[in-house]
Design an enzyme around this catalytic site. Structure first.
Site, PDB file in Angstrom:
ATOM      1  N   HIS A 192      -4.846   3.467   4.191  1.00 52.71           N
ATOM      2  CA  HIS A 192      -5.034   4.020   2.639  1.00 52.71           C
ATOM      3  C   HIS A 192      -4.639   5.667   2.621  1.00 52.71           C
ATOM      4  CE1 HIS A 192      -7.663   4.995  -0.790  1.00 52.71           C
ATOM      5  NE2 HIS A 192      -6.415   4.745  -1.173  1.00 52.71           N
TER       6      HIS A 192
ATOM      7  N   SER B 169      -6.311   0.600  -2.533  1.00 55.00           N
ATOM      8  CA  SER B 169      -7.409   1.604  -2.859  1.00 55.00           C
ATOM      9  C   SER B 169      -8.731   0.922  -3.001  1.00 55.00           C
ATOM     10  CB  SER B 169      -7.302   2.421  -4.257  1.00 55.00           C
ATOM     11  OG  SER B 169      -5.930   2.587  -4.456  1.00 55.00           O
TER      12      SER B 169
ATOM     13  N   GLU C 285      -7.299   6.622   5.270  1.00 55.69           N
ATOM     14  CA  GLU C 285      -8.526   5.996   5.762  1.00 55.69           C
ATOM     15  C   GLU C 285      -8.009   4.800   6.691  1.00 55.69           C
ATOM     16  OE1 GLU C 285     -11.893   6.923   2.496  1.00 55.69           O
ATOM     17  OE2 GLU C 285     -10.111   5.255   1.714  1.00 55.69           O
TER      18      GLU C 285
ATOM     19  N   ASN D 236     -13.521   6.783  -2.478  1.00 52.34           N
ATOM     20  CA  ASN D 236     -13.389   6.227  -3.715  1.00 52.34           C
ATOM     21  C   ASN D 236     -14.971   5.655  -3.767  1.00 52.34           C
ATOM     22  OD1 ASN D 236     -11.105   6.822  -4.082  1.00 52.34           O
ATOM     23  ND2 ASN D 236     -10.334   4.463  -4.030  1.00 52.34           N
TER      24      ASN D 236
HETATM   25  N1  NAD Z   1      -1.392   6.093  -7.226  1.00 56.79           N
HETATM   26  C1  NAD Z   1      -2.241   6.701  -6.409  1.00 56.79           C
HETATM   27  O1  NAD Z   1      -2.720   7.757  -6.712  1.00 56.79           O
HETATM   28  C2  NAD Z   1      -2.963   5.508  -5.226  1.00 56.79           C
HETATM   29  C3  NAD Z   1      -3.449   6.477  -4.420  1.00 56.79           C
HETATM   30  C4  NAD Z   1      -3.984   5.798  -3.092  1.00 56.79           C
HETATM   31  C5  NAD Z   1      -3.455   4.177  -3.270  1.00 56.79           C
HETATM   32  N2  NAD Z   1      -2.979   3.721  -4.100  1.00 56.79           N
HETATM   33  C6  NAD Z   1      -2.523   2.450  -4.075  1.00 56.79           C
HETATM   34  O2  NAD Z   1      -1.160   2.283  -3.672  1.00 56.79           O
HETATM   35  C7  NAD Z   1      -0.668   1.111  -3.969  1.00 56.79           C
HETATM   36  C8  NAD Z   1       0.531   1.410  -5.014  1.00 56.79           C
HETATM   37  O3  NAD Z   1       0.176   2.249  -5.859  1.00 56.79           O
HETATM   38  P1  NAD Z   1       1.163   3.225  -6.711  1.00 56.79           P
HETATM   39  O4  NAD Z   1       0.585   4.311  -7.555  1.00 56.79           O
HETATM   40  O5  NAD Z   1       2.325   3.696  -5.918  1.00 56.79           O
HETATM   41  O6  NAD Z   1       2.015   2.193  -7.653  1.00 56.79           O
HETATM   42  P2  NAD Z   1       3.514   2.310  -8.363  1.00 56.79           P
HETATM   43  O7  NAD Z   1       3.216   1.167  -9.565  1.00 56.79           O
HETATM   44  O8  NAD Z   1       3.745   3.778  -8.560  1.00 56.79           O
HETATM   45  O9  NAD Z   1       4.474   1.581  -7.402  1.00 56.79           O
HETATM   46  C9  NAD Z   1       4.372   0.205  -7.021  1.00 56.79           C
HETATM   47  C10 NAD Z   1       5.893  -0.232  -6.744  1.00 56.79           C
HETATM   48  O10 NAD Z   1       5.980  -1.402  -6.039  1.00 56.79           O
HETATM   49  C11 NAD Z   1       6.944  -1.821  -6.646  1.00 56.79           C
HETATM   50  N3  NAD Z   1       7.090  -3.313  -6.376  1.00 56.79           N
HETATM   51  C12 NAD Z   1       6.307  -4.316  -7.514  1.00 56.79           C
HETATM   52  N4  NAD Z   1       6.395  -5.536  -6.878  1.00 56.79           N
HETATM   53  C13 NAD Z   1       7.188  -5.538  -5.919  1.00 56.79           C
HETATM   54  C14 NAD Z   1       7.479  -6.510  -4.769  1.00 56.79           C
HETATM   55  N5  NAD Z   1       7.496  -7.879  -5.002  1.00 56.79           N
HETATM   56  N6  NAD Z   1       8.277  -6.221  -3.651  1.00 56.79           N
HETATM   57  C15 NAD Z   1       8.682  -4.713  -3.625  1.00 56.79           C
HETATM   58  N7  NAD Z   1       8.130  -3.801  -4.372  1.00 56.79           N
HETATM   59  C16 NAD Z   1       7.482  -4.232  -5.403  1.00 56.79           C
HETATM   60  C17 NAD Z   1       7.051  -1.382  -8.068  1.00 56.79           C
HETATM   61  O11 NAD Z   1       8.586  -1.719  -8.494  1.00 56.79           O
HETATM   62  C18 NAD Z   1       6.830  -0.199  -7.995  1.00 56.79           C
HETATM   63  O12 NAD Z   1       7.945   0.594  -7.537  1.00 56.79           O
HETATM   64  C19 NAD Z   1      -1.585   0.323  -4.894  1.00 56.79           C
HETATM   65  O13 NAD Z   1      -2.326  -0.376  -4.127  1.00 56.79           O
HETATM   66  C20 NAD Z   1      -2.685   1.529  -5.145  1.00 56.79           C
HETATM   67  O14 NAD Z   1      -3.944   1.009  -5.494  1.00 56.79           O
HETATM   68  C21 NAD Z   1      -2.481   4.370  -5.145  1.00 56.79           C
END
Ligand code: NAD
Length: 669
Positions: free
Chosen positions: A141, A120, A153, A191
């Site tokens: 994104h 993000s 995005e 954002n």
């Molecule tokens: N949560 C949101 O609302 C949102 C929205 C848009 C973008 N994002 C982006 O998406 C990405 C993920 O966010 P999220 O909220 O899903 O996070 P999250 O913490 O819910 O999920 C991340 C997952 O990645 C796994 N993980 C960690 N290290 C790993 C590895 N080495 N190999 C494989 N899996 C691994 C974790 O176990 C976890 O299940 C981030 O970059 C975040 O900025 C999040």
């Protein structure tokens, strides 16, 4: 580039949803995470979501298992990503974690495969350093929850090839998403646009200008499901604090000025997840006292901050106006985005307000974007910004301005109007408010009072309505009426009543249009008998693009004047037309030249001399009735009026003057 198998790394909040989206579109998906129990939880969340969709009839019941069977789970990238054409990483927002995953993907995938990141906030250029296939690496994104949110995005890094972006954009469309193209930049579109707003709300509480509950109560009253502070609590104040720190490092130090959030975080009040943030939370609900609303916040202020940031994105070439509009609408669930709002604004009103906000909050982030400062808002939102910027306004050669009409005899003292008897039997009413003569209730009430007064004034034959400051009126003062719903309806009624007075005034009314006649401004002009305009004036009804409609007679009077077809087009598109085009389609009777004020006054004086007032009064009434009554009734009314005129002194004077080849001297008797 063909995408037949997808790998998603990270099965958390976003990853499981992204996997579900691709599987729903019929693609086989490998979902990869570090532990099998995380993957099992992810699959069960996907199953629940699919069952919910089936219960709502959005997919067929048999599709639940079919879609699930397309998702295979793995705890190693080497195994799971093998053979994928596209891999998307959705692991935590930490460079160390992401770099390790990207390197793993690079080593496993074929050199032709594309890698996307769901980051993000980290720049694509920062992440691409861990890859050698920089041309096949980009941002994908998704928004949360990916199954529901249509927006993606698609972010082009400095080395991403056009072919990769094009192929991913097409892929997103084919799976039912709405992709927007974005150049690699801090916060991308959505954002980034939200940044200044976030800062604004933080500073508002820091300075004690408003209480969070009062601000949230105001936004709830405007139909938003959550106010800004409730939303921050919901997202997590630690997450908000991180974002502010990131923006402080990357965009402006101003983002580091927020104190309250830091104080709350240091006390462990992180928001909903711990039961306390700005509010106390119970059962997933914030305990908010909504009984008092603030009057310190205007929707227009917040929208202006979005417009300003959108213009900065346009200046930086981050995205097109259409993509910015789409991204904000879909990403923030809004009925319209900043480009639509910007269409209702002029550079000077945006500049004035932003400069004031910047000064009040001592914040450079709120200062007007360069194009707004330079009077080029329209060019910016129409995507017409050239790389070379013009000189600042003050050094531009100014066209000579004709002197404003002066003199005449003042006809009362008004706060928002300048009213004077000028020339021969002409009353000139000029709207006189600082911001493009935007109309508020006070102005309308003053206008109503002037009309009541002049109605029985035998010395006035023609009323000329215009605006001071080079413009007619850019419309209703939105900042005033969005304050609350009751005011909104009252505002609408006051406008209707006042404009009806103009239509029914037993005098000839003339509108002199220059600058802007938009929305309510154009409705004011439409209620006059005759419209004159400069060729470069801007006329239009932007209301529908704002979620409202031309409510002071616009939908009724415009079709009568120019026909249904043209009226529909202008009202439904919000398209602005020039005075020249308005003249061509019959909306404007005559065009004005270099000295619009002088020429319009001359026109009004000539009417006052040549048109007998009682005859004009009946003729005006009959023309207005023409579209309302059956023809035989209209003709009957015409004959009756004709009979009444027979006895007037003015008729005798008119005929005598004709026979004696002299100018008539009508007296209105
Ligand atoms: N949560 C949101 O609302 C949102 C929205 C848009 C973008 N994002 C982006 O998406 C990405 C993920 O966010 P999220 O909220 O899903 O996070 P999250 O913490 O819910 O999920 C991340 C997952 O990645 C796994 N993980 C960690 N290290 C790993 C590895 N080495 N190999 C494989 N899996 C691994 C974790 O176990 C976890 O299940 C981030 O970059 C975040 O900025 C999040």
């Amino acid at each position: 580039m063909k995408f037949e198998k997808v790998a998603v790394v990270g099965a958390g909040e976003m990853g499981h949803g992204i996997a579900e989206v691709f599987a729903l579109a019929g693609l086989p998906v490998s979902l990869i995470d570090v532990k099998q129990d995380i993957l099992d939880r992810a699959k069960s969340r996907i199953a629940d979501s699919l069952k919910h969709m089936a219960s709502r009839g959005r997919i067929k019941p048999e599709q639940v298992d079919q879609v699930l069977s397309r998702i295979s789970t793995y705890t190693s990238i080497e195994e799971g990503a093998r053979g994928a054409d596209l891999a998307i990483e959705a692991v935590p927002e930490r460079i160390d974690v992401k770099s390790q995953v990207l390197k793993g993907l690079e080593a496993t995938l074929s050199p032709d495969a594309v890698i996307g990141t769901n980051t993000s906030s980290i720049l694509i250029s920062e992440l691409s350093q861990f890859l050698s296939r920089k041309n096949r690496f980009l941002g994908t994104h998704f928004f949360n929850p990916p199954v529901v949110m249509k927006l993606v995005e698609v972010v082009k890094g400095p080395e991403t090839s056009d072919a990769t972006v094009d192929a991913v954009v097409e892929l997103m469309k084919s799976i039912g998403k709405v992709p927007v193209r974005v150049k690699d930049s801090v916060g991308f579109i959505v954002n980034r646009i939200e940044g200044p707003e976030l800062l604004y709300f933080c500073l508002l509480v820091d300075r004690g200008l408003a209480k969070p509950s009062e601000v949230d109560a105001f936004f709830r009253s405007q139909g938003l499901p959550m106010g800004p502070y409730e939303l921050m609590d919901y997202v997590g104040l630690d997450v908000v604090q991180e974002l502010l720190k990131y923006y402080a490092a990357k965009l402006s130090k101003d983002y580091g000025k927020c104190r309250t959030i830091g104080d709350l975080v240091s006390k462990g009040y992180l928001g909903m997840k711990v039961g306390r943030g700005f509010y106390e939370w119970e059962g997933g609900k914030a305990k908010i006292d909504l009984s008092r609303q603030t009057d310190k916040v205007g929707l227009l202020d917040v929208m202006l901050l979005e417009v300003n940031e959108a213009v900065k994105l346009l200046e930086e070439g981050v995205a097109s106006p259409d993509d910015i509009e789409t991204a904000v609408k879909l990403g923030l669930n809004r009925p319209f985005g900043p480009i639509t709002v910007a269409k209702t604004l002029t550079s000077s009103e945006a500049r004035e307000k932003l400069e004031a906000m910047s000064k009040d909050f001592d914040c450079e982030v709120f200062a007007p974007a360069r194009s707004i400062r330079d009077g080029r808002l329209r060019e910016a939102i129409e995507g017409r910004l050239q790389p070379a910027q013009p000189k600042p306004e003050s050094t531009q050669p100014q066209a000579p301005q004709p002197a404003p009409i002066s003199g005449g005899t003042a006809y009362g003292d008004y706060k928002n109007l300048r009213v004077a008897k000028v020339g021969d039997r002409v009353l000139r009413i000029a709207l006189n408010r600082p911001k493009l003569n935007l109309m508020n209730v006070e102005l309308l009430e003053e206008l109503g009072a002037v009309l009541d007064k002049v109605k029985g004034d035998p010395e006035v034959f023609v009323v000329l309505i215009t605006g001071e400051g080079g413009t007619f009126s850019a419309g209703a003062d939105l900042s005033a009426y969005v304050a609350d719903v009751v005011q909104f309806s009252e505002f609408s009624r006051v406008g209707e009543r006042t404009f009806r007075k103009i239509v029914e005034l037993p005098k000839i009314t003339v509108a002199e249009i220059k600058g802007y006649a938009l929305g309510g401004g154009l409705e004011l002009a439409l209620s006059c008998d005759i419209r004159l305009a400069t060729p470069d004036a801007t006329l239009g009804f932007p209301e529908v693009t704002l979620g409202i409609l031309p409510g002071w007679g616009g939908t009724q009077r415009l079709p009568r004047l120019i026909g249904m077809s043209r009226a529909m087009e202008l009202i439904l598109t919000g398209r602005r037309i020039s005075g020249k085009e308005a003249h061509e389609i019959g909306l404007v009777a005559s065009l004005l030249g270099q000295d619009p004020d002088g020429e319009a006054l001359k026109y009004a004086e000539s009417l006052a001399t040549n048109s007998a007032p009682i005859a004009a009064r009946f003729a005006k009434m009959l023309v207005n009735k023409a579209s309302e009554v059956p023809e035989d009734v209209g003709l009957e009314m015409e004959s009756t009026a004709f009979g009444i005129l027979f006895g007037t002194q003015d008729m005798k004077e008119g005929v005598s003057a004709l026979l004696q080849k002299r100018k008539p001297n009508f007296r209105g008797k």
